[in-house]
Enzyme design. Structure first.
Site, PDB file in Angstrom:
ATOM      1  N   GLU A 441      -6.652 -10.043   7.317  1.00  0.00           N
ATOM      2  CA  GLU A 441      -8.099 -10.271   7.330  1.00  0.00           C
ATOM      3  C   GLU A 441      -8.530 -11.243   6.243  1.00  0.00           C
ATOM      4  O   GLU A 441      -9.708 -11.142   5.905  1.00  0.00           O
ATOM      5  CB  GLU A 441      -8.907  -8.710   6.894  1.00  0.00           C
ATOM      6  CG  GLU A 441      -8.411  -7.625   7.672  1.00  0.00           C
ATOM      7  CD  GLU A 441      -8.155  -7.869   9.375  1.00  0.00           C
ATOM      8  OE1 GLU A 441      -8.613  -8.562  10.096  1.00  0.00           O
ATOM      9  OE2 GLU A 441      -7.423  -7.253  10.062  1.00  0.00           O
ATOM     10  N   GLY A 442      -7.818 -12.374   6.104  1.00  0.00           N
ATOM     11  CA  GLY A 442      -8.087 -13.443   5.369  1.00  0.00           C
ATOM     12  C   GLY A 442      -7.575 -13.238   4.038  1.00  0.00           C
ATOM     13  O   GLY A 442      -8.045 -12.329   3.257  1.00  0.00           O
TER      14      GLY A 442
END
Length: 598
Positions: A441-442
């Site tokens: 998620e980054g």
């Protein structure tokens, strides 16, 4: 063998006493969240986590998922039964809108129980976790027909969801993606390409899997401006809305991972699969970011959850393990040695994790409450203020809580000594599972760049200035309270460091952007320290007020809170000065070496 007990009392203390959830009963869904109802829901979530999810966590890690020759995937033994119990209990729809079969309760409550469930079995809870993000994206950007078609089954948990961004050559830089979408002429598209690292991409626990896939329509602009988002179900839907024939979607492989073995992280192949555009053409990133931001908050909560279960096991071991004698004299004269919890360095380890967990829990729930206000308040000014803080806190929550969550699993493993390196004690799994939360998620470096490069300057710095004011006002408003002076003075010093670092960026990063990049991770953690300190100051004030009012039933609990708060202020919060000093060195030495010198 590992142990786990959901932190019910601490969660209720934060919800009821520190955050005062009842004060928000004017918001939709909050009126039903009475203290009795909240206690019942939290208690039942604890039972589900402790009795159903946790017992299959270690075995799920050992067994993993199995891909079969036909591309289907079998989850570990017990996962399907546990997921059915989760689904039948209505947990996936706890905070979802009632019109789609949800219960409409606060997202804050959903977050509270989510910590228990993720701590008990992180791999299993990723299946409904990705579904939550897909629901959020369809709610905000889907057409009315798409909402009616997909949301009831997803909220029910009969269907699950995924997000498909990453490709073998393309991770953070989504402008490089190659998955293509060809119009069919009837409003649908043919989706072709390969996606990797797709959590819960294929499994045996749902009747259908609703994939949200980023792709580029033929003729679309290059880069991120030409990306669209599509709903691509595993099975096409018949006229009656039920799953029918397969849809050109298959699992090509299960990734061989360091941890989260119980989750089927898949290579997904799309071979002219039928997809349906969500939102506007070439505007897919805005729709996907709804899902990603939801997921980032959930991943931050995972960092807290894994830190909590690692701490519980380390503390339990430290109370029982006999090694050496206390430096200040024998503490267990009837034993040949004292338990290791008497040793100051073991205490340092446990107190560090404990202080983080309890403040991190408050921060997670405080941020979730901002999300509720931003999405449910009828007051535009109140919504905007809450959304500003929510946007600012999202990269901090994701980056800081997962960085520290991993650090703390390693520290907890260290308490076990050699036994921590042995699989049967479970600590290895927590270390391995926690590691992914810093990446997906980054990656956390991207979270730090997002914070410094985008969130600080957004709307002229409105969000960060509001945060500074809120914390500063708390310190000023309680300056005359001798009970709180130790907390407010330490917090104000940390806030001063944060404000000075922010000003340094304003003066030095515009002309030389590498200065922002070089200091971004330190800045993210500096922000994290200050907001965690703010949570501890609020907790301390609540505890002092309750004790002054004659509270007796929780007296020991509240006194322990005050001790832990002092530990944080004395031993952890002073790190703000170190972070500030690093930021102010700039990028010169960091960027000086030629690439060939590495």
């Amino acid at each position: 063998m590992p142990i786990f007990k959901a932190p019910v009392d601490d969660t209720l203390f934060i919800l009821n006493d520190v955050l005062g959830l009842e004060r928000y009963h004017n918001l939709p869904g909050f009126a039903d969240a009475t203290p009795d109802m909240v206690a019942a829901i939290v208690g039942e979530a604890a039972r589900l986590a402790e009795e159903e999810l946790f017992p299959i966590n270690l075995s799920g890690d050992q067994e993993g998922c199995t891909r079969h020759d036909d591309g289907t995937v079998t989850t570990p033994a017990g996962f399907r039964k546990a997921f059915d119990l989760y689904r039948e209990g209505g947990w996936l729809g706890l905070a979802a809108p009632e019109e789609f079969g949800g219960q409409g309760l606060p997202y804050t409550l959903h977050t509270a129980v989510g910590e228990f469930l993720s701590a008990a079995n992180m791999s299993l809870m990723m299946y409904p976790g990705l579904t939550q993000g897909a629901i959020a994206a369809i709610l905000e950007h889907g057409s009315e027909e798409q909402k009616r078609t997909y949301l009831p089954k997803m909220v029910e948990g009969t269907w699950t969801g995924t997000m498909n961004l990453t490709e073998p050559h393309c991770g953070t830089d989504l402008g490089l993606l190659r998955t293509k979408a060809v119009p069919n002429g009837d409003g649908s598209h043919r989706i072709s390409g390969q996606k990797i690292f797709i959590s819960a991409g294929e499994h045996d626990m749902a009747e259908n899997i609703i994939h949200l896939v980023l792709a580029r329509i033929e003729g679309a602009p290059e880069g991120v401006k030409g990306i669209s988002l599509f709903i691509v179900p595993k099975f096409k839907l018949n006229d009656d809305g039920q799953p029918g024939e397969g849809n050109g979607v298959s699992c090509g492989a299960i990734e061989e991972k360091m941890g989260i073995h119980g989750n089927s992280t898949c290579v997904m192949n799309y071979d002219e699969a039928t997809g349906y555009l969500i939102g506007a053409e070439n505007k897919g990133l805005s729709a996907m970011f709804v899902m990603m931001n939801e997921a980032r908050l959930a991943v931050g909560m995972q960092g807290l959850a894994i830190s909590e279960i690692a701490y519980q096991n380390a503390a339990n071991y430290a109370r029982d393990r006999l090694q050496g004698r206390s430096l200040s004299g024998v503490k267990a004269p009837d034993q040949k040695a004292d338990p290791i919890i008497v040793h100051p360095d073991v205490r340092r380890t446990l107190m560090t994790i404990k202080a983080f967990n309890e403040a991190g829990r408050a921060l997670t729930l405080w941020t979730a409450l901002k999300s509720d206000i931003a999405h449910r308040s009828g007051n535009e000014q109140e919504r905007q203020a809450a959304d500003d803080i929510l946007s600012l806190m999202t990269p901090i929550l994701k980056g800081v809580l997962t960085d520290k969550g991993f650090d703390h699993t390693v520290m907890a493993q260290q308490v076990f000594g050699g036994h921590g390196y042995i699989e049967e004690h479970g600590m290895s799994q927590y270390v391995r599972d926690a590691r992914i939360a810093m990446i997906y998620e980054g990656a956390n470096g991207i979270q730090a760049l997002d914070l410094v490069g985008r969130k600080l300057a957004m709307n002229g710095g409105r969000a960060v200035m509001a945060l500074f004011k809120e914390i500063g006002d708390f310190c000023e408003g309680n300056r005359g309270d001798d009970r709180l002076s130790g907390y407010t003075k330490a917090l104000k010093k940390g806030l001063n460091d944060l404000q000075a670092a922010t000003m340094w960026f304003m003066q030095n990063a515009m002309a030389k952007p590498d200065n922002a990049g070089a200091g971004s991770t330190d800045y993210m953690h500096l922000c994290g320290l200050v907001v965690l300190g703010y949570m501890w100051a609020k907790i301390a004030k609540t505890a002092e007020d309750k004790l002054a009012a004659g509270e007796t039933a929780q007296a020991d609990y509240l006194k322990n809170k005050l001790i832990t708060a002092r530990f944080f202020m004395e031993r952890i919060l002073p790190e703000t000065a170190l972070r500030k000093a690093r930021i102010e060195t700039g990028a010169d030495t960091l960027m000086a070496l030629d690439a060939a010198a590495f």
